[in-house]
Design a protein around this motif. Sequence first.
Motif, PDB file in Angstrom:
ATOM      1  N   MET A   1      -5.384   9.706   6.415  1.00  0.00           N
ATOM      2  CA  MET A   1      -5.675   8.270   6.289  1.00  0.00           C
ATOM      3  C   MET A   1      -4.456   7.531   5.741  1.00  0.00           C
ATOM      4  SD  MET A   1      -8.947   6.552   4.449  1.00  0.00           S
ATOM      5  CE  MET A   1      -8.378   6.286   2.802  1.00  0.00           C
ATOM      6  N   VAL A   2      -4.195   6.383   6.327  1.00  0.00           N
ATOM      7  CA  VAL A   2      -3.069   5.588   5.846  1.00  0.00           C
ATOM      8  C   VAL A   2      -3.487   4.853   4.582  1.00  0.00           C
ATOM      9  CG1 VAL A   2      -1.441   3.762   6.417  1.00  0.00           C
ATOM     10  CG2 VAL A   2      -2.286   5.287   8.200  1.00  0.00           C
ATOM     11  N   LYS A   3      -2.694   4.968   3.556  1.00  0.00           N
ATOM     12  CA  LYS A   3      -2.998   4.256   2.322  1.00  0.00           C
ATOM     13  C   LYS A   3      -1.970   3.167   2.115  1.00  0.00           C
ATOM     14  CE  LYS A   3      -5.919   7.246  -0.103  1.00  0.00           C
ATOM     15  NZ  LYS A   3      -5.837   8.648  -0.373  1.00  0.00           N
ATOM     16  N   SER A   4      -2.414   2.031   1.646  1.00  0.00           N
ATOM     17  CA  SER A   4      -1.468   0.959   1.384  1.00  0.00           C
ATOM     18  C   SER A   4      -1.863   0.208   0.133  1.00  0.00           C
ATOM     19  CB  SER A   4      -1.422  -0.002   2.564  1.00  0.00           C
ATOM     20  OG  SER A   4      -0.739  -1.171   2.176  1.00  0.00           O
ATOM     21  N   VAL A   5      -0.873  -0.079  -0.701  1.00  0.00           N
ATOM     22  CA  VAL A   5      -1.186  -0.789  -1.942  1.00  0.00           C
ATOM     23  C   VAL A   5      -1.383  -2.282  -1.716  1.00  0.00           C
ATOM     24  CG1 VAL A   5      -0.115   0.818  -3.533  1.00  0.00           C
ATOM     25  CG2 VAL A   5       1.275  -0.957  -2.479  1.00  0.00           C
ATOM     26  N   THR A   6      -0.963  -2.795  -0.559  1.00  0.00           N
ATOM     27  CA  THR A   6      -1.094  -4.235  -0.337  1.00  0.00           C
ATOM     28  C   THR A   6      -2.326  -4.606   0.479  1.00  0.00           C
ATOM     29  OG1 THR A   6       0.536  -3.965   1.414  1.00  0.00           O
ATOM     30  CG2 THR A   6       1.305  -4.911  -0.651  1.00  0.00           C
ATOM     31  N   ASN A   7      -3.153  -3.611   0.814  1.00  0.00           N
ATOM     32  CA  ASN A   7      -4.476  -3.865   1.382  1.00  0.00           C
ATOM     33  C   ASN A   7      -5.187  -4.911   0.552  1.00  0.00           C
ATOM     34  OD1 ASN A   7      -4.890  -2.200   3.532  1.00  0.00           O
ATOM     35  ND2 ASN A   7      -6.458  -0.968   2.538  1.00  0.00           N
ATOM     36  N   PHE A   8      -6.167  -5.577   1.147  1.00  0.00           N
ATOM     37  CA  PHE A   8      -6.946  -6.494   0.316  1.00  0.00           C
ATOM     38  C   PHE A   8      -8.056  -5.747  -0.410  1.00  0.00           C
ATOM     39  CE2 PHE A   8     -10.409  -9.421  -0.468  1.00  0.00           C
ATOM     40  CZ  PHE A   8      -9.748 -10.337  -1.257  1.00  0.00           C
ATOM     41  N   GLY A   9      -8.858  -5.028   0.350  1.00  0.00           N
ATOM     42  CA  GLY A   9      -9.994  -4.330  -0.254  1.00  0.00           C
ATOM     43  C   GLY A   9      -9.635  -2.901  -0.611  1.00  0.00           C
ATOM     44  N   ARG A  10     -10.656  -2.054  -0.696  1.00  0.00           N
ATOM     45  CA  ARG A  10     -10.420  -0.683  -1.112  1.00  0.00           C
ATOM     46  C   ARG A  10      -9.774   0.149  -0.016  1.00  0.00           C
ATOM     47  NH1 ARG A  10     -15.928  -0.026  -2.495  1.00  0.00           N
ATOM     48  NH2 ARG A  10     -15.848  -2.258  -2.794  1.00  0.00           N
ATOM     49  N   LEU A  86      10.903   0.007  12.024  1.00  0.00           N
ATOM     50  CA  LEU A  86      11.673  -0.969  12.792  1.00  0.00           C
ATOM     51  C   LEU A  86      12.930  -1.448  12.089  1.00  0.00           C
ATOM     52  CD1 LEU A  86       8.827  -3.124  14.383  1.00  0.00           C
ATOM     53  CD2 LEU A  86      10.250  -1.386  15.468  1.00  0.00           C
ATOM     54  N   MET A  87      12.953  -1.425  10.748  1.00  0.00           N
ATOM     55  CA  MET A  87      14.152  -1.941  10.080  1.00  0.00           C
ATOM     56  C   MET A  87      14.673  -1.073   8.943  1.00  0.00           C
ATOM     57  SD  MET A  87      12.482  -5.491   8.684  1.00  0.00           S
ATOM     58  CE  MET A  87      12.378  -6.306  10.261  1.00  0.00           C
ATOM     59  N   GLY A  88      14.212   0.161   8.866  1.00  0.00           N
ATOM     60  CA  GLY A  88      14.716   1.028   7.807  1.00  0.00           C
ATOM     61  C   GLY A  88      14.031   0.718   6.488  1.00  0.00           C
ATOM     62  N   PRO A  89      14.471   1.384   5.403  1.00  0.00           N
ATOM     63  CA  PRO A  89      13.800   1.236   4.107  1.00  0.00           C
ATOM     64  C   PRO A  89      13.686  -0.208   3.641  1.00  0.00           C
ATOM     65  CG  PRO A  89      15.423   2.984   4.031  1.00  0.00           C
ATOM     66  CD  PRO A  89      15.586   2.313   5.364  1.00  0.00           C
ATOM     67  N   LYS A  90      14.631  -1.049   4.032  1.00  0.00           N
ATOM     68  CA  LYS A  90      14.543  -2.433   3.566  1.00  0.00           C
ATOM     69  C   LYS A  90      13.320  -3.141   4.163  1.00  0.00           C
ATOM     70  CE  LYS A  90      17.655  -5.018   6.730  1.00  0.00           C
ATOM     71  NZ  LYS A  90      17.569  -4.137   7.880  1.00  0.00           N
ATOM     72  N   GLY A  91      12.771  -2.577   5.243  1.00  0.00           N
ATOM     73  CA  GLY A  91      11.550  -3.135   5.820  1.00  0.00           C
ATOM     74  C   GLY A  91      10.413  -3.157   4.812  1.00  0.00           C
ATOM     75  N   ASN A  92      10.314  -2.082   4.010  1.00  0.00           N
ATOM     76  CA  ASN A  92       9.236  -2.013   3.015  1.00  0.00           C
ATOM     77  C   ASN A  92       9.374  -3.088   1.957  1.00  0.00           C
ATOM     78  OD1 ASN A  92       8.088   0.180   4.261  1.00  0.00           O
ATOM     79  ND2 ASN A  92       9.290   1.664   3.077  1.00  0.00           N
ATOM     80  N   VAL A  93      10.611  -3.296   1.513  1.00  0.00           N
ATOM     81  CA  VAL A  93      10.856  -4.296   0.469  1.00  0.00           C
ATOM     82  C   VAL A  93      10.560  -5.692   1.015  1.00  0.00           C
ATOM     83  CG1 VAL A  93      12.589  -5.263  -1.088  1.00  0.00           C
ATOM     84  CG2 VAL A  93      12.630  -2.811  -0.522  1.00  0.00           C
ATOM     85  N   LEU A  94      11.071  -5.940   2.219  1.00  0.00           N
ATOM     86  CA  LEU A  94      10.885  -7.248   2.834  1.00  0.00           C
ATOM     87  C   LEU A  94       9.405  -7.539   3.068  1.00  0.00           C
ATOM     88  CD1 LEU A  94      12.454  -9.659   3.913  1.00  0.00           C
ATOM     89  CD2 LEU A  94      12.521  -8.553   6.153  1.00  0.00           C
ATOM     90  N   ARG A  95       8.670  -6.528   3.553  1.00  0.00           N
ATOM     91  CA  ARG A  95       7.250  -6.719   3.820  1.00  0.00           C
ATOM     92  C   ARG A  95       6.496  -7.074   2.540  1.00  0.00           C
ATOM     93  NH1 ARG A  95       6.228  -2.122   5.655  1.00  0.00           N
ATOM     94  NH2 ARG A  95       4.914  -1.216   4.064  1.00  0.00           N
ATOM     95  N   PHE A  96       6.843  -6.358   1.463  1.00  0.00           N
ATOM     96  CA  PHE A  96       6.190  -6.631   0.184  1.00  0.00           C
ATOM     97  C   PHE A  96       6.489  -8.057  -0.289  1.00  0.00           C
ATOM     98  CE2 PHE A  96       6.241  -6.422  -4.515  1.00  0.00           C
ATOM     99  CZ  PHE A  96       4.889  -6.175  -4.704  1.00  0.00           C
ATOM    100  N   LEU A  97       7.755  -8.465  -0.161  1.00  0.00           N
ATOM    101  CA  LEU A  97       8.127  -9.809  -0.609  1.00  0.00           C
ATOM    102  C   LEU A  97       7.428 -10.880   0.229  1.00  0.00           C
ATOM    103  CD1 LEU A  97      11.948  -9.356  -1.362  1.00  0.00           C
ATOM    104  CD2 LEU A  97      10.041  -9.537  -2.981  1.00  0.00           C
ATOM    105  N   LEU A  98       7.362 -10.648   1.542  1.00  0.00           N
ATOM    106  CA  LEU A  98       6.691 -11.623   2.403  1.00  0.00           C
ATOM    107  C   LEU A  98       5.205 -11.702   2.093  1.00  0.00           C
ATOM    108  CD1 LEU A  98       8.474 -11.026   5.827  1.00  0.00           C
ATOM    109  CD2 LEU A  98       8.542 -13.098   4.435  1.00  0.00           C
ATOM    110  N   GLN A  99       4.586 -10.538   1.813  1.00  0.00           N
ATOM    111  CA  GLN A  99       3.163 -10.538   1.470  1.00  0.00           C
ATOM    112  C   GLN A  99       2.934 -11.359   0.190  1.00  0.00           C
ATOM    113  OE1 GLN A  99       0.629  -8.539   3.379  1.00  0.00           O
ATOM    114  NE2 GLN A  99      -0.636 -10.050   2.361  1.00  0.00           N
TER     115      GLN A  99
END
Lengths: 119, 135
Positions: A1-10, A86-99
């Motif tokens: 299962m994919v887990k993500s900390v930026t999910n809205f719910g559980r 799609l953009m390497g490790p910086k993709g994770n940082v950018l996605r978090f900032l955009l969220q």
Amino acid sequence: MVKSVTNFGRNGLSDFLIQRITSVVLLAYFAFVAYIVLNGVTYPEWRELFSATWMRIFSVAALLSLIFHGWIGMWGVLSDYVTERLMGPKGNVLRFLLQLLFGAALFIYLIWGLQIVWG
Amino acid sequence: MCLRAFRGTLLVKDTRPVNLDIGTMKLPITAYASILHRISGVFLFIAIGLMIYALDSSLSSQADFDSLAGMLGSPVAKLVLWAVLAGLIYHSVAGVKHLVMDMGYGETYEGGVLGSRITFAVSAILIALAGVWVW
Ligand code: HEM
């Protein structure tokens, strides 16, 4: 299962369900407001409608639905396009900032909206 | 470090495509229905700011209500209003298609194609009617 900390719910299933429920609330709200506006409305009538308690509750329900729906919706878009693949490790940082940025916008919508309907 | 260098050399030499290049393919109607739902959703995220602004002015005072109504007389404002309504209409109609399919109706390829056709037809009619109302 994919887990993500930026999910809205559980988890994804809960996000899926919240996305559906909030869409029904939003649809009901927009349909109702469209019906009022299409019938033509004067300022006093409009004012009176929005100061009724049930309409305030309906408006706040729509606002809360908007922020949940918007969070989950933008999360889905970001986690498809702004990714490590799609953009390497910086993709994770950018996605978090955009969220965070979209979350801040939603927070502003919420407070602004509350001020309008209850202020 | 060593592993990273190794992967680096692989990356440079490896010219195999990672994904299908969808830009070169003819896509089914369901794909257009889907991506438009996404685009309209992101568009609405921004447009909702305008809607809240309009709600704010419409409820502040009679003068603001009138000036909002006056502002909506300008051609540019009419175009913006129509764009927002079009986004809302398409996203809602396609959203209802999602809900119908989630309830288990039309979950086949043919069902998806039919659902997309209905979505486009209903949206086009409603968007045209919204245009008539705006102008
Ligand atoms: C103004 C308010 C709205 C905003 C800002 C908004 C925004 C979004 C966004 C950004 C997405 C994600 C799209 C994607 O992942 O492809 C989404 C998904 C969705 N929206 Fe909305 N939406 C709004 C109103 C509505 C309404 C009125 C409905 C009516 C039925 C609706 C139904 C849906 C559904 C069912 C999904 C899930 C689609 C999926 O799981 O792929 N939305 N929305």
